[in-house]
Design a protein around this motif. Structure first.
Motif, short mmCIF file in Angstrom:
data_model
loop_
_atom_site.label_atom_id
_atom_site.label_comp_id
_atom_site.label_asym_id
_atom_site.label_seq_id
_atom_site.Cartn_x
_atom_site.Cartn_y
_atom_site.Cartn_z
N SER A 1 -40.15 -28.16 -71.37
CA SER A 1 -41.61 -28.24 -71.47
C SER A 1 -42.05 -29.14 -70.33
O SER A 1 -41.38 -30.14 -70.02
CB SER A 1 -42.03 -28.81 -72.83
OG SER A 1 -41.52 -30.12 -72.99
N ALA A 2 -43.13 -28.79 -69.69
CA ALA A 2 -43.57 -29.52 -68.49
C ALA A 2 -44.88 -30.24 -68.79
O ALA A 2 -45.87 -29.60 -69.17
CB ALA A 2 -43.77 -28.54 -67.34
N ALA A 3 -44.84 -31.58 -68.67
CA ALA A 3 -46.09 -32.36 -68.69
C ALA A 3 -46.52 -32.46 -67.22
O ALA A 3 -46.08 -33.35 -66.50
CB ALA A 3 -45.87 -33.73 -69.30
N THR A 4 -47.36 -31.52 -66.79
CA THR A 4 -47.66 -31.44 -65.35
C THR A 4 -48.54 -32.59 -64.88
O THR A 4 -48.56 -32.90 -63.69
CB THR A 4 -48.39 -30.11 -65.04
OG1 THR A 4 -49.66 -30.14 -65.73
CG2 THR A 4 -47.57 -28.91 -65.48
N GLY B 1 -51.51 -31.80 -69.48
CA GLY B 1 -51.30 -30.55 -68.74
C GLY B 1 -50.00 -29.92 -69.17
O GLY B 1 -49.20 -29.46 -68.36
N LEU B 2 -49.78 -29.90 -70.51
CA LEU B 2 -48.48 -29.51 -71.05
C LEU B 2 -48.29 -28.00 -71.05
O LEU B 2 -49.18 -27.25 -71.45
CB LEU B 2 -48.35 -30.04 -72.50
CG LEU B 2 -46.96 -30.16 -73.09
CD1 LEU B 2 -46.10 -31.13 -72.27
CD2 LEU B 2 -47.03 -30.66 -74.54
N ILE B 3 -47.13 -27.55 -70.58
CA ILE B 3 -46.74 -26.13 -70.63
C ILE B 3 -45.46 -26.06 -71.45
O ILE B 3 -44.42 -26.58 -71.03
CB ILE B 3 -46.50 -25.54 -69.23
CG1 ILE B 3 -47.72 -25.72 -68.32
CG2 ILE B 3 -46.11 -24.06 -69.33
CD1 ILE B 3 -47.48 -25.30 -66.87
N VAL C 1 -44.92 -23.45 -60.94
CA VAL C 1 -44.73 -23.99 -62.29
C VAL C 1 -45.60 -23.15 -63.22
O VAL C 1 -46.72 -22.76 -62.87
CB VAL C 1 -45.11 -25.49 -62.38
CG1 VAL C 1 -46.54 -25.74 -61.94
CG2 VAL C 1 -44.87 -26.02 -63.80
N GLY C 2 -45.07 -22.87 -64.41
CA GLY C 2 -45.83 -22.06 -65.36
C GLY C 2 -44.96 -21.66 -66.54
O GLY C 2 -43.80 -22.07 -66.64
#
Ligand SMILES: O=C(O)CC[C@@H]1NC(=O)NC1=O
Ligand SMILES: [Fe+3]
Length: 400
Positions: free
Chosen positions: A11-14, A23-25, A40-41
């Motif tokens: 999971s990416a906290a952008t 901005g979490l993905i 990123v996505g």
């Protein structure tokens, strides 16, 4: 062809979010090409062209931008443990300073240390921050207060960036304290400004800082330092309103400073001025905690006026011997009531802005591939832990 790497199972906290968010993905993928982020996505949206590249599965771990410590004094000689005892015996930070302790006692130790000594004692501090996922460290001068020692400190700071996989951003802090045997005005005009010009000529200065406080320099004296910085084309920042209200924050805003730091005694009017100037408020909970300060920075005013807040260690031997950026985040939440999302923005996106860096601090295409991979799933765990370092791996410039 620059090698590429595809990170999946994360999971990416952008941190590329509107104010206050991560901005979490969830279930994301990140594509790195060379030392840059290419994409990123959501993993499901991964461009097919990337599918054949080397993949690294992260098992659901959280990925954030690598952290940034935007305010440190990690190059210095000696220690101030005796003052720690004095404070516990009841002496205030200012009483210690006026008794010849404080900054000037570290000045004596730093003047006596060789460049090699200063480098050897600073490298473990850099290593400690790298081990917490830090990719950028701001390092100040300010314990020399004479030309030779200020230059020595800044040369050591530059050497740190050559000897370790980390970016070092330097701030000239000649206006840190008034050395013995002179007065503030004579020191500023006779030593500080000529030293700034010499340090700049040697390529040692990225920004200019000062300590605007009753026990240090007033707004007129700092104003002369800022005018000299402007003449050299250097950005400015300021230790302001740490122990009292003296007008430093407003001065920093008037000069379009990158940041105003400490700001415990800043007012609502100061917050408005910072917002108008686009100046970052750098919160330093380690100093607040160490000197038993009781006045917290006006966080609600910063929120109300849209002032970006950064968080840093202020790692120095006296007022903030704090070697953990993660603990600084926890303190910013616990002592200043920042949310965990604000604390993480404070050591990523807003910390980059406090240093005038536009190529890091978020996970977004085109920015540096400086990432921190954590053994956690919830971003709030990074601020919640006390003395816990959940770093799994740091990627610096695309290299793990
Ligand atoms: O105590 C020290 O050595 C530096 C303290 C640091 N410098 C400054 O202007 N304010 C601080 O908290
Ligand atoms: Fe400081």
């Amino acid at each position: 062809m620059t090698p590429s790497l595809v990170l999946t199972g994360l999971s990416a906290a952008t941190m590329a979010a509107p104010v206050g968010g991560y901005g979490l993905i969830a279930d994301a993928a990140i594509v790195l090409t060379g030392d840059r982020i290419a994409w990123v996505g959501p993993r499901a949206d991964l461009p097919t062209a990337q599918k054949g590249l080397e993949r690294r599965e992260l098992g659901g771990r959280l990925v954030t931008p690598a952290l940034i410590d935007c305010h440190t004094h990690i190059v210095h000689g000696g220690n101030r443990a005796r003052e720690f005892e004095m404070r516990l015996e009841g002496a205030s930070y200012e009483q210690i300073a006026r008794a010849g302790g404080g900054i000037v006692s570290t000045v004596a130790a730093t003047r006596a240390a060789s460049e090699a000594d200063l480098l050897a004692s600073a490298l473990p501090r850099v290593d400690a921050l790298i081990a917490q996922g830090v990719a950028v460290i701001e390092v100040k001068s300010g314990y020399g207060l004479d030309l030779d020692t200020e230059l020595k400190m800044l040369r050591v700071a530059r050497a740190l960036g050559r000897l370790r996989p980390v970016r070092i951003v330097t701030s000239f802090l000649g206006a840190h304290a008034i050395p013995a045997g002179t007065d503030a005005d004579s020191y500023i005009d006779g030593v500080c400004l000529p030293t700034l010009r010499a340090a700049h000529a040697e390529g040692l200065v990225d920004a200019v800082d000062g300590f605007c406080e009753g026990i240090a320099f007033d707004t007129a004296q700092i104003g002369r330092v800022f005018e000299a910085a402007r003449a050299l084309g250097l950005p400015v920042k300021l230790h302001a309103e740490q122990l009292s209200h003296g007008g430093g924050t407003a001065l920093a805003a008037r000069h379009g400073a990158l940041s105003a730091d400490h700001v415990e005694y800043a007012t609502d009017a100061d917050a408005r001025a910072l917002a108008k100037a686009g100046t970052v408020a750098v919160l330093l909970p380690g100093a607040f905690y160490t000197i038993h300060e009781t006045q917290a920075p006006p966080v609600q005013a910063f929120r109300a006026h849209g002032v970006p807040m950064a968080v840093a260690t202020d790692w120095n031997p006296g007022s903030s011997p704090l070697g953990s950026i993660l603990l600084a985040m926890n303190m910013a939440c616990t002592l200043f009531r920042l949310t965990p999302a604000e604390a993480l923005a404070g050591t990523t996106r807003h910390a980059a802005r406090a240093l005038g860096l536009a190529d890091c601090g978020m996970i977004a295409p085109g920015l540096r591939a400086d990432l921190a991979i954590w053994n956690v799933t919830d971003p709030a765990e990074l601020s919640c832990g006390i003395g816990i370092n959940p770093l799994y791996q740091r990627i610096f410039g695309g290299v793990a």
